[in-house]
Each structure stands twice: as C-alpha cells, then as structure tokens.
Motif scaffolding. Sequence first.
Motif, PDB file in Angstrom:
ATOM      1  N   ARG A 190       0.849  -1.054   0.069  1.00 40.39           N
ATOM      2  CA  ARG A 190       0.014  -0.003   0.086  1.00 40.39           C
ATOM      3  C   ARG A 190       0.924   1.110  -0.147  1.00 40.39           C
ATOM      4  NH1 ARG A 190      -4.171  -2.123   4.490  1.00 40.39           N
ATOM      5  NH2 ARG A 190      -5.529  -3.406   3.303  1.00 40.39           N
ATOM      6  N   ILE A 191       1.792   1.256   1.045  1.00 39.82           N
ATOM      7  CA  ILE A 191       3.120   2.320   0.875  1.00 39.82           C
ATOM      8  C   ILE A 191       3.449   2.744  -0.456  1.00 39.82           C
ATOM      9  CG2 ILE A 191       4.887   3.328   1.849  1.00 39.82           C
ATOM     10  CD1 ILE A 191       4.085   1.795   4.476  1.00 39.82           C
ATOM     11  N   ASN A 192       3.906   1.766  -1.133  1.00 45.02           N
ATOM     12  CA  ASN A 192       4.633   1.596  -2.503  1.00 45.02           C
ATOM     13  C   ASN A 192       3.775   2.105  -3.451  1.00 45.02           C
ATOM     14  OD1 ASN A 192       7.010   0.959  -1.395  1.00 45.02           O
ATOM     15  ND2 ASN A 192       6.961  -1.249  -1.792  1.00 45.02           N
ATOM     16  N   LEU A 193       2.300   1.505  -3.239  1.00 43.97           N
ATOM     17  CA  LEU A 193       1.437   1.917  -4.438  1.00 43.97           C
ATOM     18  C   LEU A 193       1.150   3.470  -4.233  1.00 43.97           C
ATOM     19  CD1 LEU A 193      -0.608   1.300  -6.637  1.00 43.97           C
ATOM     20  CD2 LEU A 193      -2.196   0.508  -4.524  1.00 43.97           C
ATOM     21  N   ALA A 194       1.070   4.137  -3.096  1.00 40.48           N
ATOM     22  CA  ALA A 194       0.796   5.483  -2.797  1.00 40.48           C
ATOM     23  C   ALA A 194       1.684   6.090  -3.368  1.00 40.48           C
ATOM     24  CB  ALA A 194       0.664   5.947  -1.227  1.00 40.48           C
ATOM     25  N   LEU A 195       3.124   5.771  -3.329  1.00 41.39           N
ATOM     26  CA  LEU A 195       4.162   6.526  -3.708  1.00 41.39           C
ATOM     27  C   LEU A 195       4.310   6.336  -5.420  1.00 41.39           C
ATOM     28  CD1 LEU A 195       7.321   5.345  -1.483  1.00 41.39           C
ATOM     29  CD2 LEU A 195       6.420   7.721  -1.782  1.00 41.39           C
ATOM     30  N   LEU A 196       4.034   5.325  -5.790  1.00 43.84           N
ATOM     31  CA  LEU A 196       3.846   4.969  -7.167  1.00 43.84           C
ATOM     32  C   LEU A 196       2.789   5.935  -7.879  1.00 43.84           C
ATOM     33  CD1 LEU A 196       5.261   3.394  -9.435  1.00 43.84           C
ATOM     34  CD2 LEU A 196       3.408   1.711  -9.217  1.00 43.84           C
TER      35      LEU A 196
END
Length: 580
Positions: A190-196
Amino acid sequence: MNNFSGASRDFVEETRFRLTRGQEILGALLVISVLIFGISTVTSSRNSISQARLLSDAEAPSASIIFTQRETLVYTARYSQWLAGQVDRRTVQIARALLAQRLSVIDAAGNAIGERLSSHFLESIKLSDSFLASTSPGIINAADQKRLRVISQPAIEAILLNSRQLTEAYQHAVDRQIRSQVVARERVARINLALLIWIGLLFVALLVWAGSTTRRQYKRGRDAIHEEKRVLNALHEELLGTQKNLADMQTLSEVKNEFISTINHELRTHLTSIIGSVGLIRKRVEKESPILEISHLVDTLDRNALALMDLVESMLSISRLDSENYSLKLSKVDLALNVESILFILESQIAAKKISVNFHTEPDQFIIEGNNSQISQIFMNLLTNAIKFSPDSSEITIDFRDEKLADKAAEVVVRVIDQGMGIPAEDIPQLFTRFFRARNAVSDQVQGTGLGLAIVQKILEAHGGTIHVQSELGAGTTMEMRFPQALSQVDEMVAARRSQVLDRSIATMNSASVPDVAAAAHETGGAIGFYTYESEGEKILEISRVVAKLPESAIDEIENYRREILMILEKAKHDLGEVQ
C-alpha cells in the motif's frame, strides 16, 4: 551550402528543448520521489527474501510428511489385505519396514519425522506389530483371522487418523506463517502503491506541461522529418522488394527450366513407348496376329502407364509436402506392422525376382508418433528401390533396434539392406536431390523418377527423423533411418516434471543453512532419483550421509559438499536442456 548550414542551425536552435523554472522544480520533486520509492522497494525486497527463506524452511519437511502419509496408507492397506487373506505376512512386514524407515528420516529442522507423530499413533503401530507377530508366517489362518479382524480395526483407524492429523497440523502451521507474511507485504504494498501513484501524477503533470510548451517547436521539424523518413522507407522497401522479386524470379526460372526438362524427358520416354506400342497393336490386330504377340505389347503399355502414374503421384506427394498449409495428423504407429503391410503389397514383385526377405520383428516393440500413411510411403519407396536394384535370388534384410544415448532421446533405428548394384560414392551426397538419379541407374536404364528418396527425406524431417546411406558398388546399399521413439504415459509425465524437480532441488540446496545441508541433500537425492536420475540421486545421498556425520563447526567442508551437490544438479539441468 552556406544557406543549408544556416537553416540547419536555425532548425536546431528552434527545436532545442528548454525547461522553465517551474518545470525544473517539478522535475526535482519527481526525482526525489523516485529515490524514496526505490529505497522503499529495496527494503521491501529484502524483507520478502527474508520471509521467503522462513517460508522455505517451513515447507522443507512437506515432501517427507507426504511420503510418511503415503507409507502409512500402504502399510494399513497391506495389513487389511493380510487380515482378508489376500497377501502373506512378509508383505505386511515389508510395508512396516518402509514406514519405519520413513519415520526415521531427519527433516530440515534436525528432527525425525516420527517425533511429529502422537504417542497414540506409535502405540497403535506397536499394537499392530504385536498382532502381526502373534501369527505364523505366510497367509493368515482362519482362527487368527477371526480373532484379529475385530481387535485390529481400532488400531488401524487410529493409525490413519493420526497420519491425517500430522498433515493437517503441518498445513495449519504453514498457513499461519503465510497469512502473517501476506499482511506484512500488503502493508508495504500500500505504501509503495501510494508512492507510485504520487510519482505517476508528478510524471504526468511534468509530461503534459513540458509537452504543451515544446509541441509547437517540434511540430514543423517533426512533420518534415517524418515525411522524409516515410519517403526514404518507402523507396527502400520498394528497392528491397524489387531485388527480392528479381532473385525469386531467377531462382524460379532455373527451377522451372530444370523441372520442365526433367518432366519432358520422362513424359516423352514413356509416351513414345506407349504410342509405339499402340501403333504395333493396331497393325497386328489388322493382320490378326497371335494373342501372345499382342499381350506382350499390352504389358509394355501397362508398364509405361504405371511409370507415368508413379511420376504423377510422386509430383503430387512432393507438392503436398512443400505446401505451407500442410499439417501432420499424428498417432501411435507400429513400424513392424507398417513394414508387414508394405511387404504384403510388394509380395508379387518379391516373388517374381525370387528375393528372400529377412524380417522377423514382432509387433508392439517399435512404436513412434507419426502419420501412418506417410510412414508407409517411406517404406514403400525404400523397399521398391531395394527390389528394383537387387538381382534375382538375392536377399533383402530389414532390421530394427532401440538406441538410447546418454545425451539424446531414445530412437528407433530401422535399416533396409539390399545386395544390389550399389551407388557411386560421388553420387551419395546428391542422392536426396529432387530428380537426381545415380549414374549407374541411368546407364543401366533402370526406371525411376528421381523423386522417391527426396520424398523419403522430406517425410522423415517432418517426423523429426534422419536417414543415412552406406553403399558399395556391386555389394549393395544400406538405408538407415532414425525415428524419435514414442514415450509411454508414465515416461511423458516424468519427462515433463524433470526440469521442475531439478529447479526445486537447486533452490533447496542454495537456501539450506549450514546445519540443514545434510537433510536437504537427503531429500534432494531421493527426489531426483525418482525422476530417472538414479546415479546422481545415489551420489547425493552418499554425500548427505557424509555431511550428517560432520560437526556443525566444519563449515568450510560442508560448503564444499554443498557446491559438489550443486554441480551435479547443474550438470543434470544442462544435459536435460541439450536433449530437449
């Protein structure tokens, strides 16, 4: 030239890409976000690798547990069959010994599989052992059968129940570990998705902004470049097409001339004979000649008509094999039965020349995947040639054999051996060229089209086979064909899974910790041994027994043995890749 140089400089200056101050700030923000995303991804990957190792360690005993359950089922089945009087006591004891051997296997955690089982399971096993020991060897007698049938049932049910509980408990433990890893990965994802998403928004904003400010600068130059490129590409394609068409037309013209010359000669020879025979028949009919004289001419007509038919059928066969839309319909083909049917068709020709055929192969021994009618055409052409070029009262031998080399798949080798005139050595390389005929066949006026062996080679190539010629003038010719041997259903299953088993074994040995190398090697040796790597599996099992006796402090020596095992597995993987 100066005007051209000036125009070029103006074009370069006009189309040079420039960023505004706001675009530079947005770009810097994008770079920072990408760096943060990269750091997060690397951290996530390290965590995933660590979790994967934990999961691999948890899954390591799975094969041993499954095999334990299988041996338990075998033992209880044999025990029940013994109680029913279907097998003797020794069969049950063998199954019990295999189960005991499986219970003593050490898993990756250094524990015996038997330690995972409950005391109730072991007590039930001992109880069944006592029942078994209380009877005489061989088939159970009626008295013991009646006595043990009732009292043995609870023990058998307890063994089966505890075996299932072992598998279920192991599965629940693995499931819990997987669920915990999934929750952790989902949080990081989820964190990486938000960053992406944030990076994507920044990138799109920068792209739209920069594109809107530079599009007008590039529009004219881009359009001109694209148009020039399109014209040059079209001209290039046209030139390539013309060059290819010229080459194809030249090749086609040469092939056409050769084809017309060959067919013209063949047709003219047979038609001249037919026309001459028809004229002679007409004259002799008018003179009322004897029937025997006319019969001889009719035989000549029939022979030449058959030669023309053979020529036409050969041309049709080679045309079908050359067609782009041609596809093989494959099935299991028994080569021995196929040869038998061709020999039956050619029986009259064989008898006319008093030729002895040596062929003693039984059916169901040499099976391939192929097209039955095309395989028949191969043997029809080769055996017809063997009969045609063999002298009267000679021998033709047809033999079969299986051949299995270490670095190749199994093959069926078929040889057709005659005692005919032989083939000149300088003609053998061209023997499979269309319309080519050996010089001694032409000089001896032996009938033929020169297409038969070309058809044979074409069909063999379509079936993944090969053909090799050995010949000696005046001593005969040997045609040796090799066909890929058809696999049984079990062999097909094993072959399909060998690569996966080797990959898993390599991964297991790479991921095993130093204390677990012996257990991993033992499991690997047993696994690959089942998939036809008996010698490699036995060697790895020997290494596992040596490693098991070493102290854990002998790290360098254990690592050397690990590398030796990996070299064995990698070599097996490499050899398998070359065979496939």
